[in-house]
Design an enzyme around this catalytic site. Structure first.
Site, PDB file in Angstrom:
ATOM      1  N   CYS A 194      -0.480   4.113   2.181  1.00  0.00           N
ATOM      2  CA  CYS A 194      -0.259   3.967   3.619  1.00  0.00           C
ATOM      3  C   CYS A 194       1.201   4.251   3.974  1.00  0.00           C
ATOM      4  O   CYS A 194       1.487   4.868   4.985  1.00  0.00           O
ATOM      5  CB  CYS A 194      -0.584   2.551   4.095  1.00  0.00           C
ATOM      6  SG  CYS A 194      -2.011   1.816   3.324  1.00  0.00           S
ATOM      7  N   ASP A 195       2.124   3.775   3.150  1.00  0.00           N
ATOM      8  CA  ASP A 195       3.528   3.751   3.559  1.00  0.00           C
ATOM      9  C   ASP A 195       4.462   4.655   2.750  1.00  0.00           C
ATOM     10  O   ASP A 195       5.608   4.867   3.146  1.00  0.00           O
ATOM     11  CB  ASP A 195       4.070   2.308   3.434  1.00  0.00           C
ATOM     12  CG  ASP A 195       3.243   1.335   4.258  1.00  0.00           C
ATOM     13  OD1 ASP A 195       2.744   1.748   5.312  1.00  0.00           O
ATOM     14  OD2 ASP A 195       3.099   0.176   3.832  1.00  0.00           O
ATOM     15  N   CYS A 248       0.828  -1.202   0.000  1.00  0.00           N
ATOM     16  CA  CYS A 248       0.000   0.000   0.000  1.00  0.00           C
ATOM     17  C   CYS A 248       0.863   1.253   0.000  1.00  0.00           C
ATOM     18  O   CYS A 248       1.388   1.655   1.045  1.00  0.00           O
ATOM     19  CB  CYS A 248      -0.925  -0.015   1.213  1.00  0.00           C
ATOM     20  SG  CYS A 248      -1.916   1.461   1.352  1.00  0.00           S
TER      21      CYS A 248
END
Ligand code: NAP
Length: 308
Positions: free
Chosen positions: A134-135, A131
């Site tokens: 997200c990261d 992701c």
């Protein structure tokens, strides 16, 4: 005894929640481990009708939940760990707590597909991620070369997003043509920070000894040639697998694990309905999942009426 239990709070689950709540059925909606579903990990959703400027995926899901709750849906954090759908009422266990219900709507979504490499698993969260939203902003990826694997909309979206952080983004795809929609593919290939690597597969990730990603091994699938590429992150975006393991042997599904629908949203078990990505390997869009959630809610409501 519940009238309706809904498993999952992605677009399908929350739309089913909205409709069954408005039918005064006070649905119990179980989030699973990822409240809001996969869309919460998307940056901007540009193709959900009604949002001409696009909307953040997390925000869209929050608004859907608020809308369902406004009409009486009860959203609870919990994961279904067992089901007994052999009779009526239907029995499920949520974090070991037994619940009985007259109808069940399965909208458990899908999870990220993995490459299946040994070192991919060992380096997960140490530079291997599923992701970018997200990261991607983590310091370890800043101003470093990054690798995205895949050729679909997700891979294109991730690669484009990562150009904000990485020095360069390699998009590694096993064919020489992207599967992504035309608009996404064109936007991606026009980005000067993205370099496509065609006809290639990632066959290994380094470096487990250092506890972080330092590079990947790539095999050209046409020539067989193997090379290594230095990078600080490996972002795997190669599609999804349906979250249906719990229903194996109970609910009819195809070979890939997608739950089969009969006559609208019905499954082979009376009172059990299905909606969204756990049952759809063709369209897999937020708006189609929402439509399927609506259909499942209407079918569940009619089923309950037929019991009276
Ligand atoms: P997808 O469309 O199924 O694409 C998966 C990609 O990964 C394909 O290019 C596939 O290659 C490749 N792949 C699959 N298994 C692989 C493996 N083992 N090794 C290497 N490559 C592999 O999945 P997605 O991109 O996640 O998209 C899923 C759905 O969500 C689609 O319907 C998409 O339109 C939608 N989506 C929409 C948006 C948006 O509109 N904003 C964003 C993300 C996703 P092949 O091409 O060779 O099969």
């Amino acid at each position: 005894m519940e009238q309706v239990v809904i498993i999952g709070t992605g677009c399908a689950g929350l739309t089913a929640a909205l409709y069954t709540a408005r039918a005064n059925l006070k649905p119990l909606v179980l989030t699973g481990i990822m409240p809001g579903g996969l869309l919460t990990t998307t940056s901007i959703v540009e193709n959900f009708p009604g949002w001409p400027e696009g909307i953040d995926g997390f925000e869209l899901m929050q608004k859907m939940q608020q809308q369902a709750e406004r009409f009486g849906a009860r959203v609870e954090f919990g994961t279904v760990d067992k089901v007994d759908l052999s009779g009526s009422p239907l029995k499920i266990s949520v974090d070991r707590k037994p619940i009985e219900t007259k109808t069940l709507i399965i909208s458990s979504g899908a999870g990220h597909r993995h490459l299946g490499l040994e070192n991919e698993a060992k380096l997960e969260n140490k530079g291997v991620t599923f992701c970018a939203t997200c990261d991607g902003a983590l310091p370890m990826f800043r101003d470093k070369p990054l690798v995205v694997v895949g050729g679909g909309d997700s891979a294109c979206e991730e690669a484009t997003f990562l150009t904000r952080f990485g020095s360069k983004v390699y998009l590694i795809h096993r064919r020489d043509q992207l599967r992504a929609s035309k608009i996404m593919a064109e936007r991606t290939l026009a980005n000067p920070k993205i370099e496509p690597v065609w006809d290639s597969a990632v066959t290994d990730v380094f470096d487990v000894a250092q506890g972080k990603v330092t590079g990947v091994k790539i095999k050209n699938l046409k020539s067989g040639e193997e090379t290594t590429l230095d990078c600080a992150g490996l972002f795997v975006a190669i599609g999804h697998v349906p979250n249906t393991q719990l229903f194996k042997g109970v609910i009819d599904m195809d070979d890939a694990g997608y739950i089969k629908r009969v006559n609208g949203s019905n499954t082979n078990v009376p009172g059990v309905f299905v909606a969204g990505d756990c049952s759809d390997k063709v369209y897999r869009q937020a708006v189609t999942a929402a439509g399927m959630g609506c259909a499942a809610a209407i079918d569940a409501e009619r089923f309950l009426t037929s019991l009276e």
